[in-house]
Scaffold this motif. Structure first.
Motif, PDB file in Angstrom:
ATOM      1  N   GLU A  10       0.845  -1.194   0.000  1.00  0.00           N
ATOM      2  CA  GLU A  10       0.000   0.000   0.000  1.00  0.00           C
ATOM      3  C   GLU A  10       0.876   1.239   0.000  1.00  0.00           C
ATOM      4  O   GLU A  10       1.592   1.524   0.980  1.00  0.00           O
ATOM      5  CB  GLU A  10      -0.908   0.001   1.232  1.00  0.00           C
ATOM      6  CG  GLU A  10      -1.839   1.193   1.304  1.00  0.00           C
ATOM      7  CD  GLU A  10      -2.673   1.366   0.047  1.00  0.00           C
ATOM      8  OE1 GLU A  10      -2.461   2.372  -0.665  1.00  0.00           O
ATOM      9  OE2 GLU A  10      -3.507   0.477  -0.229  1.00  0.00           O
ATOM     10  N   ARG A  11       0.828   1.989  -1.087  1.00  0.00           N
ATOM     11  CA  ARG A  11       1.692   3.161  -1.234  1.00  0.00           C
ATOM     12  C   ARG A  11       1.396   4.239  -0.199  1.00  0.00           C
ATOM     13  O   ARG A  11       2.288   4.995   0.197  1.00  0.00           O
ATOM     14  CB  ARG A  11       1.512   3.724  -2.650  1.00  0.00           C
ATOM     15  CG  ARG A  11       2.280   5.004  -2.918  1.00  0.00           C
ATOM     16  CD  ARG A  11       2.169   5.395  -4.369  1.00  0.00           C
ATOM     17  NE  ARG A  11       2.692   6.732  -4.596  1.00  0.00           N
ATOM     18  CZ  ARG A  11       2.814   7.288  -5.784  1.00  0.00           C
ATOM     19  NH1 ARG A  11       2.451   6.614  -6.855  1.00  0.00           N
ATOM     20  NH2 ARG A  11       3.287   8.502  -5.915  1.00  0.00           N
ATOM     21  N   ARG A  12       0.170   4.307   0.273  1.00  0.00           N
ATOM     22  CA  ARG A  12      -0.192   5.358   1.230  1.00  0.00           C
ATOM     23  C   ARG A  12       0.529   5.216   2.561  1.00  0.00           C
ATOM     24  O   ARG A  12       0.603   6.175   3.332  1.00  0.00           O
ATOM     25  CB  ARG A  12      -1.700   5.347   1.459  1.00  0.00           C
ATOM     26  CG  ARG A  12      -2.511   5.817   0.266  1.00  0.00           C
ATOM     27  CD  ARG A  12      -3.992   5.714   0.525  1.00  0.00           C
ATOM     28  NE  ARG A  12      -4.418   4.325   0.694  1.00  0.00           N
ATOM     29  CZ  ARG A  12      -5.665   3.952   0.948  1.00  0.00           C
ATOM     30  NH1 ARG A  12      -6.603   4.877   1.079  1.00  0.00           N
ATOM     31  NH2 ARG A  12      -5.973   2.682   1.073  1.00  0.00           N
ATOM     32  N   VAL A  13       1.084   4.038   2.839  1.00  0.00           N
ATOM     33  CA  VAL A  13       1.755   3.842   4.124  1.00  0.00           C
ATOM     34  C   VAL A  13       3.046   4.645   4.190  1.00  0.00           C
ATOM     35  O   VAL A  13       3.385   5.227   5.226  1.00  0.00           O
ATOM     36  CB  VAL A  13       2.033   2.347   4.356  1.00  0.00           C
ATOM     37  CG1 VAL A  13       2.761   2.143   5.682  1.00  0.00           C
ATOM     38  CG2 VAL A  13       0.728   1.563   4.361  1.00  0.00           C
ATOM     39  N   THR A  14       3.796   4.703   3.098  1.00  0.00           N
ATOM     40  CA  THR A  14       5.062   5.439   3.083  1.00  0.00           C
ATOM     41  C   THR A  14       5.011   6.686   2.214  1.00  0.00           C
ATOM     42  O   THR A  14       5.881   7.559   2.330  1.00  0.00           O
ATOM     43  CB  THR A  14       6.207   4.540   2.574  1.00  0.00           C
ATOM     44  OG1 THR A  14       5.919   4.127   1.231  1.00  0.00           O
ATOM     45  CG2 THR A  14       6.366   3.317   3.457  1.00  0.00           C
ATOM     46  N   GLY A  15       4.035   6.784   1.309  1.00  0.00           N
ATOM     47  CA  GLY A  15       3.993   7.898   0.376  1.00  0.00           C
ATOM     48  C   GLY A  15       4.948   7.741  -0.784  1.00  0.00           C
ATOM     49  O   GLY A  15       5.087   8.660  -1.598  1.00  0.00           O
ATOM     50  N   SER A  17       6.520   5.119  -4.011  1.00  0.00           N
ATOM     51  CA  SER A  17       6.252   3.954  -4.852  1.00  0.00           C
ATOM     52  C   SER A  17       7.271   2.862  -4.562  1.00  0.00           C
ATOM     53  O   SER A  17       8.333   3.095  -3.972  1.00  0.00           O
ATOM     54  CB  SER A  17       6.308   4.349  -6.329  1.00  0.00           C
ATOM     55  OG  SER A  17       7.622   4.745  -6.686  1.00  0.00           O
ATOM     56  N   ARG A  71       6.648   9.498   7.516  1.00  0.00           N
ATOM     57  CA  ARG A  71       5.431   9.821   6.769  1.00  0.00           C
ATOM     58  C   ARG A  71       4.243  10.077   7.684  1.00  0.00           C
ATOM     59  O   ARG A  71       3.472  11.022   7.485  1.00  0.00           O
ATOM     60  CB  ARG A  71       5.097   8.683   5.811  1.00  0.00           C
ATOM     61  CG  ARG A  71       3.840   8.895   4.977  1.00  0.00           C
ATOM     62  CD  ARG A  71       3.994  10.051   4.022  1.00  0.00           C
ATOM     63  NE  ARG A  71       2.815  10.229   3.192  1.00  0.00           N
ATOM     64  CZ  ARG A  71       2.671  11.175   2.267  1.00  0.00           C
ATOM     65  NH1 ARG A  71       3.665  12.019   2.052  1.00  0.00           N
ATOM     66  NH2 ARG A  71       1.573  11.285   1.573  1.00  0.00           N
ATOM     67  N   HIS A  72       4.051   9.253   8.696  1.00  0.00           N
ATOM     68  CA  HIS A  72       2.840   9.335   9.519  1.00  0.00           C
ATOM     69  C   HIS A  72       3.119   9.644  10.989  1.00  0.00           C
ATOM     70  O   HIS A  72       2.172   9.710  11.774  1.00  0.00           O
ATOM     71  CB  HIS A  72       2.052   8.024   9.425  1.00  0.00           C
ATOM     72  CG  HIS A  72       1.511   7.744   8.067  1.00  0.00           C
ATOM     73  ND1 HIS A  72       0.467   8.459   7.523  1.00  0.00           N
ATOM     74  CD2 HIS A  72       1.878   6.848   7.119  1.00  0.00           C
ATOM     75  CE1 HIS A  72       0.186   8.004   6.310  1.00  0.00           C
ATOM     76  NE2 HIS A  72       1.032   7.036   6.036  1.00  0.00           N
ATOM     77  N   ASN A 271       2.995  17.478   4.411  1.00  0.00           N
ATOM     78  CA  ASN A 271       2.175  16.265   4.349  1.00  0.00           C
ATOM     79  C   ASN A 271       2.821  15.107   5.097  1.00  0.00           C
ATOM     80  O   ASN A 271       2.142  14.158   5.474  1.00  0.00           O
ATOM     81  CB  ASN A 271       1.931  15.859   2.892  1.00  0.00           C
ATOM     82  CG  ASN A 271       0.868  16.704   2.222  1.00  0.00           C
ATOM     83  OD1 ASN A 271       0.030  17.310   2.892  1.00  0.00           O
ATOM     84  ND2 ASN A 271       0.895  16.768   0.908  1.00  0.00           N
ATOM     85  N   TRP A 272       4.132  15.186   5.288  1.00  0.00           N
ATOM     86  CA  TRP A 272       4.839  14.189   6.095  1.00  0.00           C
ATOM     87  C   TRP A 272       4.670  14.606   7.551  1.00  0.00           C
ATOM     88  O   TRP A 272       5.106  15.672   7.968  1.00  0.00           O
ATOM     89  CB  TRP A 272       6.305  14.131   5.696  1.00  0.00           C
ATOM     90  CG  TRP A 272       6.509  13.608   4.297  1.00  0.00           C
ATOM     91  CD1 TRP A 272       6.152  14.203   3.132  1.00  0.00           C
ATOM     92  CD2 TRP A 272       7.114  12.368   3.939  1.00  0.00           C
ATOM     93  NE1 TRP A 272       6.493  13.415   2.071  1.00  0.00           N
ATOM     94  CE2 TRP A 272       7.091  12.281   2.527  1.00  0.00           C
ATOM     95  CE3 TRP A 272       7.681  11.315   4.668  1.00  0.00           C
ATOM     96  CZ2 TRP A 272       7.604  11.190   1.834  1.00  0.00           C
ATOM     97  CZ3 TRP A 272       8.197  10.233   3.988  1.00  0.00           C
ATOM     98  CH2 TRP A 272       8.163  10.165   2.591  1.00  0.00           C
ATOM     99  N   GLN A 299      10.263  10.946  -5.201  1.00  0.00           N
ATOM    100  CA  GLN A 299       8.942  10.542  -5.659  1.00  0.00           C
ATOM    101  C   GLN A 299       8.459  11.425  -6.806  1.00  0.00           C
ATOM    102  O   GLN A 299       7.843  10.941  -7.765  1.00  0.00           O
ATOM    103  CB  GLN A 299       7.942  10.587  -4.502  1.00  0.00           C
ATOM    104  CG  GLN A 299       6.559  10.053  -4.833  1.00  0.00           C
ATOM    105  CD  GLN A 299       6.591   8.623  -5.336  1.00  0.00           C
ATOM    106  OE1 GLN A 299       7.228   7.763  -4.739  1.00  0.00           O
ATOM    107  NE2 GLN A 299       5.922   8.364  -6.443  1.00  0.00           N
TER     108      GLN A 299
END
Length: 315
Positions: A10-15, A17, A71-72, A271-272, A299
């Motif tokens: 899932e790309r959204r986990v790290t932002g 690819s 990232r999160h 966003n990070w 990215q």
């Protein structure tokens, strides 16, 4: 490992690819291993090289844990549960990987990387591009009471405990430099001067850096290479010169419109979650900002492709 598969699926986990992460593993894996080997050989040994306990958290997992943390803003305790290791192992892993990511710099066209403000000025002078400059504040933990210099971190603008980073982007808002982190009470123009911008621009000609009103005064010191908006006109008789005021406001609006991409670039950095509000030690913030800027440019420079398999890496 299950956590590795979940993060990579899932790309959204790290932002990032899969292609970008694969490149990071191939680039930083040997560097990390060389540092570990040098540490082992730097002291007397009672065991042969390669003997002893093995890492429970291999390099790929250390990298992924660091990326998720940046990232999160995921806490080390949660990451320790994901990877089934102790919290101190995650803390040590993030402390090892974050400087490696920070030292990579910002990626530009052709795969080149800009690591310092001097690199950015040299690149702009060689290509004739116009850059955009601004400062951004990151909220940090309040220093302990009764400690000297506690008030240095209080921002004069937002009245919060913060640290300020200098950001330079291209005309599309892609970061070229992000660093020179100072305590939040410093003025924008002072931060730029302390970073050596005036001296660096003394060796260039016909270079333009658009900045906001916080940098007014640098134009005279840099022979007009730092461009700021016209000063606001005040006076009780100016209302009779409507045409002059309209022209003045149009010039300010045009300058503001040209600077919008740097605001967008800063928004992408924020966003990070590690930069939305910094919860760890203040001395780690410079590396965090530079690491995030480098990952963001990776990215942005990588075209969207199908998922790739991660290359093999030493444990």
């Amino acid at each position: 490992m299950q956590a590795r598969g979940l993060i990579m699926s899932e790309r959204r986990v790290t932002g990032l690819s899969t292609a970008v992460i694969a490149d990071l593993v191939a680039e930083l894996g040997p560097v990390w291993q060389a540092i570990r080997d040098a540490e082992l050989l730097d002291r007397p040994r009672r065991r042969a090289v390669g003997a002893g306990a093995k890492y429970k958290l291999v390099f790929v997992d250390r990298l992924l844990a660091t990326l998720v943390h940046l990232r999160h803003g995921v806490t080390h305790d949660v990451l320790a549960c994901w990877f089934q290791v102790d919290r101190s192992t995650i803390t040590r892993a993030v402390g090892e990987i974050r400087p490696l990511l920070a030292d990579r710099g910002c990626r530009i066209e052709g795969g080149l990387r800009l690591r310092t403000l001097a690199d950015v000025i040299a690149h702009l002078g060689a290509t004739g591009q116009t850059a955009l400059m601004d400062a951004t504040e990151v909220r940090v933990r309040r220093p302990s009471a009764h400690r000297g210099g506690r008030s240095r971190f209080i921002s004069g603008k937002s009245r919060i405990n913060a640290m300020k980073a200098l950001v330079v982007t291209d005309q599309h808002g892609r970061p070229l430099f992000c660093g020179e982190v100072r305590a939040g009470s410093i003025a924008d123009i002072t931060q730029a001067r302390d970073a050596g911008l005036v001296d660096l621009l003394a060796d260039t000609i016909d270079l333009q850096i658009l900045a906001d009103a916080g940098y007014q005064g640098l134009a005279a010191q840099t022979y007009g290479q730092v461009v700021t908006p016209p000063r606001k006109r005040r006076g009780k008789h100016l209302e009779h010169l409507q045409w002059l005021m309209a022209h003045h406001e149009a010039a300010r609006f045009a300058h503001s419109s040209a600077r919008i991409p740097v605001e967008h670039g800063i928004a992408h950095l924020k966003n990070w979650r590690a930069l939305a509000r910094h919860h760890t030690r203040r001395e780690n913030l410079p590396d965090t900002i530079r690491a995030v800027a480098g990952l963001l440019t990776d990215q942005q420079a990588t075209p969207r492709t199908k998922a790739l398999a991660l290359p093999a890496t030493p444990a």
